[in-house]
Structure formats: structure tokens, C-alpha cells
Design an enzyme around this catalytic site. Structure first.
Site, PDB file in Angstrom:
ATOM      1  N   GLY A  28       0.843  -1.184   0.000  1.00 54.83           N
ATOM      2  CA  GLY A  28       0.000   0.000   0.000  1.00 54.83           C
ATOM      3  C   GLY A  28       0.880   1.235   0.000  1.00 54.83           C
ATOM      4  CE1 TYR A  29       3.567   3.091  -4.007  1.00 55.40           C
ATOM      5  CE2 TYR A  29       1.745   1.558  -4.196  1.00 55.40           C
ATOM      6  CZ  TYR A  29       3.015   1.942  -4.552  1.00 55.40           C
ATOM      7  OH  TYR A  29       3.735   1.202  -5.433  1.00 55.40           O
ATOM      8  CG  LEU A  30       2.396   4.984   4.455  1.00 50.66           C
ATOM      9  CD1 LEU A  30       3.726   4.844   5.174  1.00 50.66           C
ATOM     10  CD2 LEU A  30       1.255   5.063   5.442  1.00 50.66           C
ATOM     11  CD  GLU A  82      -2.070   7.989  -1.275  1.00 53.10           C
ATOM     12  OE1 GLU A  82      -2.222   7.501  -2.410  1.00 53.10           O
ATOM     13  OE2 GLU A  82      -1.316   8.948  -1.055  1.00 53.10           O
TER      14      GLU A  82
END
Length: 156
Positions: A28-30, A82
Site C-alpha cells: 500500500g501507499y502512504l 491511501e
């Protein structure tokens, strides 16, 4: 600064018989802004946090920093990422002294298979296996951070 130089291609045939290793990856992407993506990833039984900078003009080279962190910390960080998760299996395929990383995507990106090859410099030559398709280096649609926002299933 660490510099990553890689070229990216679509896959158009059977590569799995040439793979010497495969690993399931969930990430996942911060932050997914192009100037600095911050990714957390569970790769097999290990956890990582990675920061990538914006690519150069060709899209083949950009800053990359990665650090191994405990899997439990990655799972906690995934809760505040996100929306959208990347789920894939990565296959490693030898190519002379180099190695292709071939990602077979699942979920919202099912049906997409992409190969990347890391190079010592942008001019390094390598053999093109028969299963290697169109080059998509620098095409932001194929960045994992973009596949999270606009998955392959929406492209049709």
C-alpha cells in the site's frame, strides 16, 4: 542517493517455466504523489518501507531508498495507507547477468503482467526473451502507485 535504473515491459507469453523463484507481495501507499511515493510492502515473510523520487525524462531512472521493517509494522501501516492495495506474485527470471522481475497482478489489476529489469546504466544491453512485449518504461499508468488509483480493470 541511491539511484534505481530499470526498464519496464508488458508480458505477452509464458515466462513461468523460466522463473527460478516466486514471492507473493502485498503493498500500500502512504503517499503516492509523483515527487515522492512512500510504499509499505509485505514480500513473502519480510516487511519493507520504500521511498521513491520522481523519474528522469526517460522514466528509467529515479531515487529509491528501502529499509526492512517488521511485518507487524507494515500491517499496522497498511491500515492508514491511501485506498487501494496492490496484490501480486513476483517471479524472478534470469537474463544473462541480469534478472527480470515479472509481476502477475490480482484483484482490480487481474490480467496485467509486467516485467522490469534493473540495469547498471540506461545504455546496458540485454537479451529480449520471446515473452517480452511492448516497452512501457516511463508510462505512469503502469506505476504500482497509479495502478492503486486507476486499476487495470478500469482501462477497458
Amino acid at each position: 542517493m541511491a539511484q534505481e535504473i530499470e526498464r519496464k515491459f508488458l508480458v505477452k507469453g509464458d515466462f513461468k517455466s523460466e522463473a527460478f523463484k516466486s514471492t507473493r507481495i502485498t503493498q500500500g501507499y502512504l503517499s503516492s504523489v509523483p515527487e515522492r511515493t512512500v510504499r509499505v510492502r509485505v514480500k513473502g515473510d519480510k516487511g519493507f518501507i520504500t521511498i521513491k523520487g520522481i523519474g528522469n525524462e526517460s522514466g528509467a531512472s529515479r531515487f529509491e531508498w528501502e529499509k526492512e521493517i517488521p511485518v507487524e509494522e507494515v500491517r499496522d501501516l497498511l491500515k492508514i495507507c491511501e485506498p487501494g492495495v496492490i496484490d501480486k506474485t513476483r517471479y524472478l527470471v534470469k537474463n544473462g547477468d541480469l534478472t527480470f522481475e515479472v509481476d502477475e497482478f490480482y484483484g482490480d489489476n487481474d490480467g496485467l503482467t509486467v516485467a522490469e529489469i534493473e540495469l547498471p546504466d540506461e545504455d546496458t544491453q540485454f537479451n529480449r526473451p520471446a515473452w517480452l512485449g511492448e516497452e512501457v518504461t516511463g508510462d505512469v499508468r503502469f506505476y504500482n502507485s497509479m495502478l492503486m488509483k486507476n486499476p487495470y480493470k478500469n482501462w477497458k
